[in-house]
Motif scaffolding. Structure first.
Motif, mmCIF file in Angstrom:
data_model
loop_
_atom_site.group_PDB
_atom_site.id
_atom_site.type_symbol
_atom_site.label_atom_id
_atom_site.label_comp_id
_atom_site.label_asym_id
_atom_site.label_seq_id
_atom_site.Cartn_x
_atom_site.Cartn_y
_atom_site.Cartn_z
ATOM 1 N N LEU A 10 -28.348 2.689 32.999
ATOM 2 C CA LEU A 10 -29.636 3.041 33.139
ATOM 3 C C LEU A 10 -30.574 1.855 33.207
ATOM 4 N N LYS A 11 -29.970 0.829 32.462
ATOM 5 C CA LYS A 11 -30.645 -0.186 32.319
ATOM 6 C C LYS A 11 -30.727 -1.146 33.963
ATOM 7 N N HIS A 12 -29.482 -0.760 34.636
ATOM 8 C CA HIS A 12 -29.724 -1.183 36.110
ATOM 9 C C HIS A 12 -30.814 -0.729 36.841
ATOM 10 N N ALA A 13 -31.483 0.420 36.583
ATOM 11 C CA ALA A 13 -32.373 0.964 37.323
ATOM 12 C C ALA A 13 -33.802 0.209 37.140
ATOM 13 N N LEU A 14 -33.705 -0.564 35.957
ATOM 14 C CA LEU A 14 -34.997 -1.389 35.783
ATOM 15 C C LEU A 14 -34.693 -2.630 35.852
ATOM 16 N N SER A 20 -38.190 -3.964 45.565
ATOM 17 C CA SER A 20 -37.148 -3.140 46.124
ATOM 18 C C SER A 20 -37.444 -1.639 46.238
ATOM 19 N N VAL A 21 -36.806 -0.739 46.939
ATOM 20 C CA VAL A 21 -37.100 0.492 47.242
ATOM 21 C C VAL A 21 -36.426 1.481 46.082
ATOM 22 N N ALA A 22 -36.598 2.635 46.189
ATOM 23 C CA ALA A 22 -36.498 3.627 45.022
ATOM 24 C C ALA A 22 -35.001 3.584 44.746
ATOM 25 N N ARG A 23 -34.614 3.790 43.360
ATOM 26 C CA ARG A 23 -33.295 4.034 42.928
ATOM 27 C C ARG A 23 -33.214 5.311 42.360
ATOM 28 N N LEU A 161 -38.893 19.681 47.362
ATOM 29 C CA LEU A 161 -39.495 18.278 47.043
ATOM 30 C C LEU A 161 -38.624 17.231 46.772
ATOM 31 N N LEU A 162 -37.719 17.453 45.885
ATOM 32 C CA LEU A 162 -36.668 16.601 45.535
ATOM 33 C C LEU A 162 -35.929 16.258 46.460
ATOM 34 N N GLY A 163 -35.423 17.105 47.294
ATOM 35 C CA GLY A 163 -34.563 17.086 48.637
ATOM 36 C C GLY A 163 -35.249 15.940 49.535
ATOM 37 N N TYR A 164 -36.323 16.406 49.859
ATOM 38 C CA TYR A 164 -37.382 15.554 50.579
ATOM 39 C C TYR A 164 -37.292 13.962 50.138
ATOM 40 N N LEU A 165 -37.548 13.823 48.802
ATOM 41 C CA LEU A 165 -37.686 12.427 48.420
ATOM 42 C C LEU A 165 -36.247 11.733 48.236
ATOM 43 N N LEU A 166 -35.262 12.574 48.209
ATOM 44 C CA LEU A 166 -33.744 11.919 48.265
ATOM 45 C C LEU A 166 -33.632 11.597 49.733
ATOM 46 N N ARG A 167 -34.222 12.397 50.623
ATOM 47 C CA ARG A 167 -33.724 11.974 52.097
ATOM 48 C C ARG A 167 -34.773 11.033 52.550
ATOM 49 N N HIS A 168 -35.808 10.735 51.938
ATOM 50 C CA HIS A 168 -36.814 9.830 52.385
ATOM 51 C C HIS A 168 -37.262 9.052 51.240
ATOM 52 N N PRO A 169 -36.523 8.215 50.721
ATOM 53 C CA PRO A 169 -36.969 7.610 49.292
ATOM 54 C C PRO A 169 -38.258 6.682 49.473
ATOM 55 N N PRO A 170 -38.995 6.689 48.364
ATOM 56 C CA PRO A 170 -40.442 6.092 48.644
ATOM 57 C C PRO A 170 -40.090 4.615 48.756
ATOM 58 N N CYS A 171 -40.659 3.985 49.618
ATOM 59 C CA CYS A 171 -40.358 2.602 49.932
ATOM 60 C C CYS A 171 -41.220 1.612 48.989
#
Length: 842
Positions: A10-14, A20-23, A161-171
């Motif tokens: 989880l520390k890797h996420a921070l 960088s883009v979404a993780r 909504l979650l599916g959309y965010l996983l297909r199109h991650p926030p930049c």
């Protein structure tokens, strides 16, 4: 204490750079295993590093609270923002956000009346786009950590909504952490996460039980070895169970070790469940509740009913106590660590399992009355119907008109953004509705609406089954209602790729009509014309469209007349009757352009087929104009069922005009619209065209991926869509120099080279590709045959220079391969001139 490996992950996420883009990381494990604790530690670490930190929890009793987990995470923070801070998102996106976040002021700039579009209708993916933009905005400075806990209890709208965010991650630097119980994961969430995992968009942390050493670390040095061993055995190493048992009286420990076992008291009709929790643990929790003073125990029960988190004033009303009495008892709950503060004026149980235990500890009859008190209290506070509905569901008795009205109003309120929840609330209303026999119009109308919401939400088979039951109950004399149900049911069959079944349904209804001289008959005939087009039955399409057109003249239905003319124009194109197609196309365009927006909104299929006819007749500007108008009206009226087809039509026009970037955007939108209705047929269509654009832009790997996915959704049938996906995939293989992958398509079409399932106007382009592919495979004689077919196909399309240009291009390739570069060059230049003349630049 334990979990060091998981903390490092989880520390890797921070640790990634802030630009960088979404993780995305999923944290999974059984109830009480420590998912929430681990997310809490991550949030604390992120706070220390100055990230924006937001967290949301889904809850079991409120699982039909639309976008509940996202509202819980974002609602208060978004409401605290200065409206000017959101202005950078643009008026349209802010207005979309206001549909979900009610405390966002709706912008009125440039909007007639200020609230012109307060219902999203079917175009839910635009809301998804707005929330993605919001996350990017929130992360634009320090970065954003968003944790979503107990997702297994979330609602359908949140999964979309979650599916959309996983297909199109926030930049933007967004760390999205998802926690859920894998054994309770609903199918919709499983589909969303499986796709993201397959595409490598997500990392997974699976929490297991504590080892003996970790148990010792967790319990601390004050617990002796013998007790630790017993607790480890009884808890299975689960941290929450371990903590609960650690507080159990000493006399409980022998039974924990297995010498005897005290059963847990369970409420048979409990809505919150302790299923999966070991009986000894649930008994321990309920024993903890049993020793509470009577008033404190009552508040524990009332808090479980009031929600998670809960507000003290509502808890007091549910318990039937004064606010002072309730606050005093609530302080006792907090002191005993059963509840804890959860923000200004709110509290929550320390864990969902504790809430479930408190709920199950209450009597079934008391719970019904408690939910009724919660309903009344929320009504007195003028709370939204959406907040009242869960309590109405669990308190109302059959025949309660007031409850039915609340449920119907709730369905109407959420239908635009969460049609699956709308269908649920109508199903509850139907259970409460008195049965007045087969002629009960109110029941039939609500059932029709429920089927519509099921269909819009993508539950196509369920909607189809409901509509067939409606048709069984509707008498033949109710022609208008029956035709409405049949037409919608045929549309569902179409989305499922079952065009023959759709035609059979429409034809059976037409034959059963008592009269053929009214609008009901023309609606069915137009439906049969449309399904005939999709089945590739050109003769039937022309017959039904012509019959409907003649019948419409008798009762002057302008939208239906425009639709019939549009169907005729496109059917003429399919029949290679170019002269008739031009004539009917001119007439259809005149009729469509003469309709008001309100009239045209009734029959947007007229725009769809007029646009396709104009495309085939190389009237690209006119086709683009009509598709754009259709899209505007579909969005305004919430007709999601047509969005994919209109977006595909608009995208194909842009593609043939050489505007590949804009075409790609249309096809990506078309795919998102198709995903919302969960139609494999529409999804395959959008994916195939995305594959074609990727091939034309040289994105080889993307083209191959999209083509393979399109082929899977299209299936192995021999209809035009399966042929389309196979051909576009073959083009991608040719671009990738994978001749084996390309040769398979020639083997398929070589046995049936007429391409009868393909629009005649598009056949020259297909033949040109086959000629090119044959040359790449070293099959010069076969290439000559395909070029000759292209020339023959173009010869029948008089007045369409772009189609002739494909035949010329095929001939130029053959000439070049045969060693005649001069003639090849001259022929290619003539082809280029033809493309330019038609508006299709090479």
């Amino acid at each position: 204490m334990g979990r060091e490996r998981e903390r490092e992950l989880l520390k890797h996420a921070l640790d990634c750079p802030r630009d960088s883009v979404a993780r995305v990381i999923e944290v999974v494990g059984e109830p009480g295993i420590g998912k929430s604790r681990l997310l809490g530690e991550t949030r604390a670490a992120a706070n220390r590093q100055d990230w924006v930190v937001l967290d949301g929890h889904a809850t079991e009793l409120e699982r039909h609270n639309s976008f509940g987990v996202f509202l819980d995470a974002l609602g208060d923070h978004v409401a605290s923002l200065d409206p000017a801070d959101l202005a950078g998102l643009g008026t349209e996106l802010v207005r979309e956000l206001a549909m979900v976040f009610p405390r966002i002021p709706v912008p009125t700039v440039g909007v007639e009346g200020g609230h012109e579009r307060l219902v999203l209708g079917g175009e839910r993916y635009r809301l998804h786009l707005a929330i993605r933009a919001l996350l990017e905005h929130l992360a634009s400075g320090p970065g954003l950590v968003l944790t979503l806990d107990d997702l297994h209890w979330s609602d359908d709208a949140s999964f979309e909504l979650l599916g959309y965010l996983l297909r199109h991650p926030p930049c933007a630097p967004v760390a999205l952490l998802l926690a859920y119980r894998p054994r309770q994961r609903p199918a919709r969430l499983a589909a969303v996460l499986t796709q993201a995992t397959r595409e490598g968009a997500m990392r997974r942390i699976e929490l297991g039980p504590f080892s003996r050493d970790e148990v010792a670390d967790f319990l601390g040095p004050d617990v002796d070895e013998a007790r630790r061993r017993v607790l480890h055995q009884a808890s299975g190493g689960n941290p929450f169970y371990l903590e609960a048992l650690a507080h159990a009286p000493e006399e409980w420990l022998p039974s924990v070790a297995g010498t005897k076992q005290r059963p847990a008291a369970r409420s048979r009709n409990s809505l919150l469940s302790l299923d999966g929790v070991p009986p000894v643990v649930s008994a321990t929790l309920q024993a903890e509740l049993a020793i509470l003073p009577e008033r404190v125990r009552l508040i524990a029960h009332a808090s479980a009913v009031a929600g998670d988190p809960f507000q003290p004033d509502l808890v007091a009303a549910v318990a039937g106590l004064s606010r002072q009495e309730a606050d005093s008892a609530l302080d006792e709950l907090v002191a005993r660590d059963l509840a804890q503060p959860a923000g200004p004026g709110r509290f929550s149980y320390r864990h969902p399992i504790v809430r479930a235990a408190a709920y199950e500890d209450a009597g079934a009859g008391w719970l019904v009355q408690a939910h009724a008190r919660a309903w009344n209290a929320l009504e007195e506070r003028a709370a939204s119907m959406v907040r009242r509905a869960p309590h109405v569901e669990h308190a109302a008795l059959p025949g309660n008109d007031k409850a039915i009205a609340v449920l119907v109003a709730t369905a109407e309120a959420v239908a635009g953004r969460a049609p699956a929840d709308a269908a649920h609330w109508l199903s509850v209303a139907l259970r409460l509705l008195p049965d007045e026999g087969e002629g009960d119009i109110r029941r039939l109308e609500l059932t029709m609406d429920m089927a519509r919401f099921l269909g819009i939400s993508g539950q196509l088979w369920e909607a189809r089954d409901v509509l067939h039951e409606v048709l069984r109950l509707l008498p033949r004399t109710a022609a208008d209602r029956r035709v409405r149900a049949v037409s919608f049911c045929a549309g569902l069959e179409q989305f499922l790729g079952r065009h023959a079944e759709a035609s059979a349904l429409l034809l059976a209804e037409l034959r059963g009509l008592p009269r053929l001289e009214d609008g009901a008959a023309t609606t069915l005939q137009l439906g049969l014309a449309e399904q005939s087009i999709y089945r590739g039955d050109v003769a039937d399409a022309r017959t039904w469209a012509s019959t409907a057109y003649k019948l419409i003249d008798r009762h002057e239905d302008r939208p239906a007349q425009a639709t019939a003319a549009s169907f005729l124009a496109y059917a003429d194109c399919l029949a290679e009757d170019v002269a008739a197609a031009f004539e009917h196309c001119d007439h259809a365009a005149l009729l469509v352009d003469g309709l008001t927006d309100g009239e045209l909104s009734q029959r947007l299929d007229s725009v769809e087929f007029l646009g396709y006819a104009e495309h085939d007749l190389e009237r690209y500007d006119a086709a683009g104009r009509h598709f754009e108008r259709g899209l505007t009206l579909a969005r305004a009226s919430g007709q999601n069922s047509l969005l994919t087809k209109l977006l595909v039509g608009r995208g194909r026009v842009l593609l043939w005009q050489g505007l590949l970037a804009q075409a790609k955007d249309c096809f990506v939108e078309a795919e998102e619209a198709a995903l919302l209705v969960r139609s494999p047929w529409l999804h395959a269509f959008a994916l195939a065209l995305r594959c074609q654009v990727a091939t034309l832009t040289g994105e080889v790997e993307e083209a191959l991926r999209l083509g393979e996915e399109a082929r899977q959704f299209a299936g192995s049938s021999d209809d035009w869509l399966a042929m389309l996906t196979a051909t576009f995939l073959a083009q991608a293989h040719l671009l990738a120099d994978d001749l084996d992958g390309c040769s398979s398509i020639l083997d398929i079409f070589g046995s049936s080279p007429e391409l009868l399932m393909i629009d005649p106007a598009r056949r020259p382009a297909w033949f040109e590709f086959f000629a090119t592919a044959a040359l790449a495979l070293g099959c010069e004689a076969e290439s000559e045959q395909w070029a000759a077919r292209a020339e023959a196909a173009a010869a029948s399309l008089v007045g369409l220079p772009g189609r002739k240009a494909f035949a010329l291009l095929a001939r130029a390739r053959v000439l070049h391969a045969s060693g005649d570069p001069a003639r090849a060059s001259a022929t290619a230049r003539t082809a280029a001139a033809g493309f330019t003349k038609s508006g299709n630049p090479p």
